[in-house]
Design an enzyme around this catalytic site. Structure first.
Site, short mmCIF file in Angstrom:
data_model
loop_
_atom_site.label_atom_id
_atom_site.label_comp_id
_atom_site.label_asym_id
_atom_site.label_seq_id
_atom_site.Cartn_x
_atom_site.Cartn_y
_atom_site.Cartn_z
N HIS A 62 -24.20 8.30 -54.40
CA HIS A 62 -23.20 8.52 -55.64
C HIS A 62 -24.06 9.41 -56.66
CE1 HIS A 62 -24.76 4.83 -57.24
NE2 HIS A 62 -24.12 5.09 -58.27
N HIS A 87 -24.47 8.86 -60.04
CA HIS A 87 -24.91 8.26 -61.29
C HIS A 87 -26.51 8.72 -61.44
CE1 HIS A 87 -21.47 5.18 -61.94
NE2 HIS A 87 -21.23 6.48 -62.70
N ASP A 93 -28.87 7.31 -62.41
CA ASP A 93 -30.40 6.45 -61.74
C ASP A 93 -30.34 6.60 -60.28
OD1 ASP A 93 -27.80 4.81 -61.57
OD2 ASP A 93 -28.90 3.05 -61.54
N HIS A 94 -29.56 7.35 -59.50
CA HIS A 94 -29.56 7.74 -58.11
C HIS A 94 -30.01 8.91 -57.96
CE1 HIS A 94 -28.03 3.62 -56.90
NE2 HIS A 94 -27.71 3.56 -57.99
N HIS A 117 -16.90 1.70 -56.31
CA HIS A 117 -17.59 1.95 -57.67
C HIS A 117 -16.81 2.81 -58.47
CE1 HIS A 117 -21.13 1.54 -60.09
NE2 HIS A 117 -21.55 2.75 -59.97
N ASP A 169 -23.99 1.73 -55.13
CA ASP A 169 -23.54 0.70 -55.80
C ASP A 169 -22.10 0.42 -55.42
OD1 ASP A 169 -26.14 1.20 -56.96
OD2 ASP A 169 -25.08 2.05 -59.02
N HIS A 198 -31.48 -3.40 -56.88
CA HIS A 198 -30.81 -2.90 -57.73
C HIS A 198 -30.55 -4.13 -58.86
CE1 HIS A 198 -27.27 -0.83 -59.73
NE2 HIS A 198 -27.95 0.38 -59.46
#
Length: 311
Positions: free
Chosen positions: A62, A64, A66-67, A139, A210, A268
């Site tokens: 996805h 976000h 942090d990915h 998510h 996530d 995570h």
């Protein structure tokens, strides 16, 4: 098949954990695939035994930060130092636009072909050895989990036994290796299956992050040899998990149990469980093992060899 965890923290990096990224190494092909690419992933690769030049595919769950914040830097470095022939990236809608904007506004020109595949649930990649499929997770934004399946392989052909039976080598061996029935020049009929060891069952890996607990993750993890699943929160903080659509340690364990997975590796983790706090990561591990005993916690640079099934 070898899994290396390059980042195991959620949201932000810590002194001991970088943000999300997992590498799947395929030594027999001298290549590896990457799952998610948080900020600093290329630094983690430099500290590992992996070679950027062997990166061929990236799977993004996805969008976000942090990915994905490590993607553009890694791709630029790959062009300057790794000399890849091509990199394929798979991910949700919007990923291609994000990468093209990064290229445009940073004046980056990649010296190799880059193909971005916008995924939909189902099969997204297949070659002679592997299939990769994806499915929806639950998510705050569109998110997908991934399932990698190694195709079954014929068992080893017993050359010694064939020689003892007086079977002449040559094209006949090829047919017997495939399990065919062959008539020899002397009239004997030989069943190739009798000369082969049992079929080698392909290994299965699921990557789910996530997400809060959902049927989609259970489906992706069916009969997996290894399920990599997020465990952002402790069971005590389940309300936070529901509010933010993340998983607790017990949700990860319930996913593995419901899917009939063989092994669970949690990742995570929220930085709130650092040493010295009331709840620590060992508590999350104990919670998960109370439901699914074959559980371990990932840490940065953990390497896990996915063994073949022998039963």
């Amino acid at each position: 098949m070898q899994i290396t965890f390059l980042g195991t923290s959620s949201g932000v990096p810590t002194r001991s954990r970088n943000v999300s990224s997992v590498a799947l190494r395929l030594p027999q092909r001298a290549e590896f695939w990457l799952f998610d690419c948080g900020e600093g992933t290329q630094h983690q690769l430099l500290r590992s035994d992996l070679k950027i030049s062997q990166l061929t595919r990236i799977f993004i769950t996805h969008l976000h930060g942090d990915h994905i914040f490590g993607l553009m830097g890694l791709l630029a470095t790959a062009g300057l130092a790794g000399n890849p022939t091509r990199i394929d990236i798979y991910g949700p809608p919007g990923l291609n636009e994000y990468l093209r904007a990064c290229e445009r506004y940073s004046y980056t020109h990649l010296s190799y072909p880059l193909k971005v595949h916008t995924v939909q649930p189902g099969l997204i990649y297949e070659d002679e050895e592997f299939t990769v499929s994806c499915g929806p997770l639950k998510h705050r934004v569109t998110a997908f989990g991934y399932r990698v399946v190694e195709k079954d392989r014929p068992g080893r052909f017993n050359v010694e036994k064939a020689a003892q039976l007086g079977i002449p080598s040559g094209p006949i061996y090829g047919k017997l290796k495939r399990g065919d029935q062959v008539t020899l020049p002397d009239g004997r009929q030989i069943n190739g299956a009798d000369l082969c060891e049992p079929t080698e069952i392909g290994r299965k890996i699921a990557y789910c992050t996530d997400t809060v607990y959902c049927d989609g993750a259970v489906e992706l993890a069916q009969d997996a040899d290894v399920l990599i699943h997020e465990a952002t929160f402790a069971h005590q903080d389940a309300q936070l998990a529901f509010d933010r659509l993340h998983s607790t340690s017990t949700m990860a364990a319930q996913t593995a149990l419901g899917a009939g997975a063989r092994h669970l590796i949690m990742t995570h983790f929220s930085p709130r469980y650092a040493p010295g706090n009331d709840i620590q990561l060992n508590d999350l591990l104990a919670e998960a093992r109370s439901i699914f005993p074959s559980t371990e916690m990932a840490y940065d640079f953990l390497t896990y060899e996915v063994a073949r099934r022998r039963d």
